[in-house]
Design a protein around this motif. Sequence first.
Motif, mmCIF file in Angstrom:
data_model
loop_
_atom_site.group_PDB
_atom_site.id
_atom_site.type_symbol
_atom_site.label_atom_id
_atom_site.label_comp_id
_atom_site.label_asym_id
_atom_site.label_seq_id
_atom_site.Cartn_x
_atom_site.Cartn_y
_atom_site.Cartn_z
ATOM 1 N N PRO A 64 12.577 -7.854 3.722
ATOM 2 C CA PRO A 64 11.421 -7.023 4.057
ATOM 3 C C PRO A 64 10.824 -7.397 5.408
ATOM 4 O O PRO A 64 10.763 -8.570 5.779
ATOM 5 C CB PRO A 64 10.438 -7.325 2.925
ATOM 6 C CG PRO A 64 11.282 -7.865 1.819
ATOM 7 C CD PRO A 64 12.426 -8.567 2.476
ATOM 8 N N LEU A 65 10.387 -6.374 6.147
ATOM 9 C CA LEU A 65 9.801 -6.605 7.464
ATOM 10 C C LEU A 65 8.537 -7.442 7.390
ATOM 11 O O LEU A 65 8.213 -8.177 8.317
ATOM 12 C CB LEU A 65 9.502 -5.263 8.140
ATOM 13 C CG LEU A 65 10.726 -4.430 8.523
ATOM 14 C CD1 LEU A 65 10.279 -3.068 9.044
ATOM 15 C CD2 LEU A 65 11.558 -5.156 9.546
ATOM 16 N N SER A 66 7.810 -7.342 6.294
ATOM 17 C CA SER A 66 6.563 -8.092 6.167
ATOM 18 C C SER A 66 6.795 -9.603 6.154
ATOM 19 O O SER A 66 5.874 -10.368 6.397
ATOM 20 C CB SER A 66 5.816 -7.671 4.902
ATOM 21 O OG SER A 66 6.608 -7.949 3.758
ATOM 22 N N LEU A 67 8.006 -10.054 5.884
ATOM 23 C CA LEU A 67 8.304 -11.485 5.866
ATOM 24 C C LEU A 67 8.800 -12.000 7.210
ATOM 25 O O LEU A 67 9.036 -13.181 7.361
ATOM 26 C CB LEU A 67 9.340 -11.789 4.794
ATOM 27 C CG LEU A 67 8.851 -11.632 3.370
ATOM 28 C CD1 LEU A 67 9.979 -11.930 2.406
ATOM 29 C CD2 LEU A 67 7.675 -12.533 3.092
ATOM 30 N N ILE A 103 0.284 -17.999 4.183
ATOM 31 C CA ILE A 103 1.362 -17.997 3.195
ATOM 32 C C ILE A 103 1.665 -16.570 2.775
ATOM 33 O O ILE A 103 0.758 -15.779 2.549
ATOM 34 C CB ILE A 103 0.947 -18.795 1.935
ATOM 35 C CG1 ILE A 103 0.655 -20.248 2.265
ATOM 36 C CG2 ILE A 103 1.971 -18.669 0.833
ATOM 37 C CD1 ILE A 103 1.856 -21.116 2.368
ATOM 38 N N SER A 104 2.939 -16.246 2.659
ATOM 39 C CA SER A 104 3.392 -14.980 2.071
ATOM 40 C C SER A 104 4.190 -15.334 0.824
ATOM 41 O O SER A 104 4.745 -16.420 0.723
ATOM 42 C CB SER A 104 4.305 -14.222 3.040
ATOM 43 O OG SER A 104 3.610 -13.890 4.213
ATOM 44 N N THR A 113 7.876 -3.000 -10.426
ATOM 45 C CA THR A 113 7.935 -1.859 -9.507
ATOM 46 C C THR A 113 6.831 -1.956 -8.474
ATOM 47 O O THR A 113 6.975 -1.470 -7.369
ATOM 48 C CB THR A 113 7.813 -0.531 -10.270
ATOM 49 O OG1 THR A 113 6.604 -0.555 -11.040
ATOM 50 C CG2 THR A 113 9.006 -0.332 -11.178
ATOM 51 N N GLU A 114 5.720 -2.593 -8.849
ATOM 52 C CA GLU A 114 4.592 -2.773 -7.935
ATOM 53 C C GLU A 114 4.361 -4.258 -7.709
ATOM 54 O O GLU A 114 4.184 -5.019 -8.663
ATOM 55 C CB GLU A 114 3.325 -2.148 -8.522
ATOM 56 C CG GLU A 114 3.317 -0.640 -8.500
ATOM 57 C CD GLU A 114 3.286 -0.090 -7.076
ATOM 58 O OE1 GLU A 114 2.509 -0.603 -6.252
ATOM 59 O OE2 GLU A 114 4.069 0.833 -6.795
ATOM 60 N N THR A 120 5.787 -9.667 -1.804
ATOM 61 C CA THR A 120 6.871 -8.787 -1.390
ATOM 62 C C THR A 120 7.979 -8.896 -2.422
ATOM 63 O O THR A 120 8.292 -9.996 -2.886
ATOM 64 C CB THR A 120 7.399 -9.207 -0.004
ATOM 65 O OG1 THR A 120 6.316 -9.204 0.922
ATOM 66 C CG2 THR A 120 8.464 -8.262 0.480
ATOM 67 N N LEU A 121 8.566 -7.769 -2.784
ATOM 68 C CA LEU A 121 9.647 -7.744 -3.769
ATOM 69 C C LEU A 121 10.999 -7.640 -3.080
ATOM 70 O O LEU A 121 11.134 -6.972 -2.065
ATOM 71 C CB LEU A 121 9.483 -6.553 -4.715
ATOM 72 C CG LEU A 121 8.202 -6.493 -5.529
ATOM 73 C CD1 LEU A 121 8.175 -5.223 -6.345
ATOM 74 C CD2 LEU A 121 8.059 -7.711 -6.403
ATOM 75 N N ALA A 122 12.007 -8.289 -3.653
ATOM 76 C CA ALA A 122 13.385 -8.202 -3.160
ATOM 77 C C ALA A 122 14.324 -8.429 -4.338
ATOM 78 O O ALA A 122 13.907 -8.922 -5.384
ATOM 79 C CB ALA A 122 13.639 -9.232 -2.069
ATOM 80 N N GLN A 123 15.573 -8.062 -4.158
ATOM 81 C CA GLN A 123 16.598 -8.253 -5.178
ATOM 82 C C GLN A 123 17.795 -8.962 -4.542
ATOM 83 O O GLN A 123 18.051 -8.795 -3.356
ATOM 84 C CB GLN A 123 17.053 -6.902 -5.753
ATOM 85 C CG GLN A 123 15.976 -6.134 -6.489
ATOM 86 C CD GLN A 123 15.570 -6.803 -7.790
ATOM 87 O OE1 GLN A 123 16.355 -7.483 -8.434
ATOM 88 N NE2 GLN A 123 14.312 -6.615 -8.170
#
Length: 183
Positions: A64-67, A103-104, A113-114, A120-123
């Motif tokens: 994710p871009l947020s990371l 910290i993230s 799902t949320e 941030t979610l990832a798989q």
Amino acid sequence: MNPDRALRRSRLKLLALITVFALPMLAAWVMVTWRVGIPEQRTAHGELSPEVPLLAEWPLNELPLSLQTNDWILAFDCGTECDAQADQWWRLHRALGREADRISRLRIGGQATEPLPGETLAQWAEVPEWRSPGKLWVLDPQGMAAVSYTEGVDAADVLDDVQQLLDMNPQPPGSVDAEVAKR
């Protein structure tokens, strides 16, 4: 003054100077050799994980871009009780107080799902050999694993380690948050 006396006095000064510099080295050698005076307490509760690659090399579906910021990252691999783990690490994040913005959080796996606030979610695209369900990694701003924890670790221990890491690694002087803190 007698030249012989002046020579002796100069030699004594030189000997005293050598002693001042050699004595700490001798004391350190004695401490290391006979393990005298070395504290036995442990400051870090996690483990070093040199086998864990940089975050950019993790086999995630997409990073994710947020990371891709200069934040420290709490990355956790959702095991059996994913919602409980996510809540635990969210509470730890909030417990950091004014340091929380440094910290993230990255939740890998699970059925959410949320994301929770600040998460941030990832798989996993494929399961790496160094992965273990329920594991938590604290990643530095460059994406290197600083410390890792096994499933079931006490959140207070992780909080203690994270606070120590943040204290030892202050904000860079040019960062926006460092400028706000000066005011």
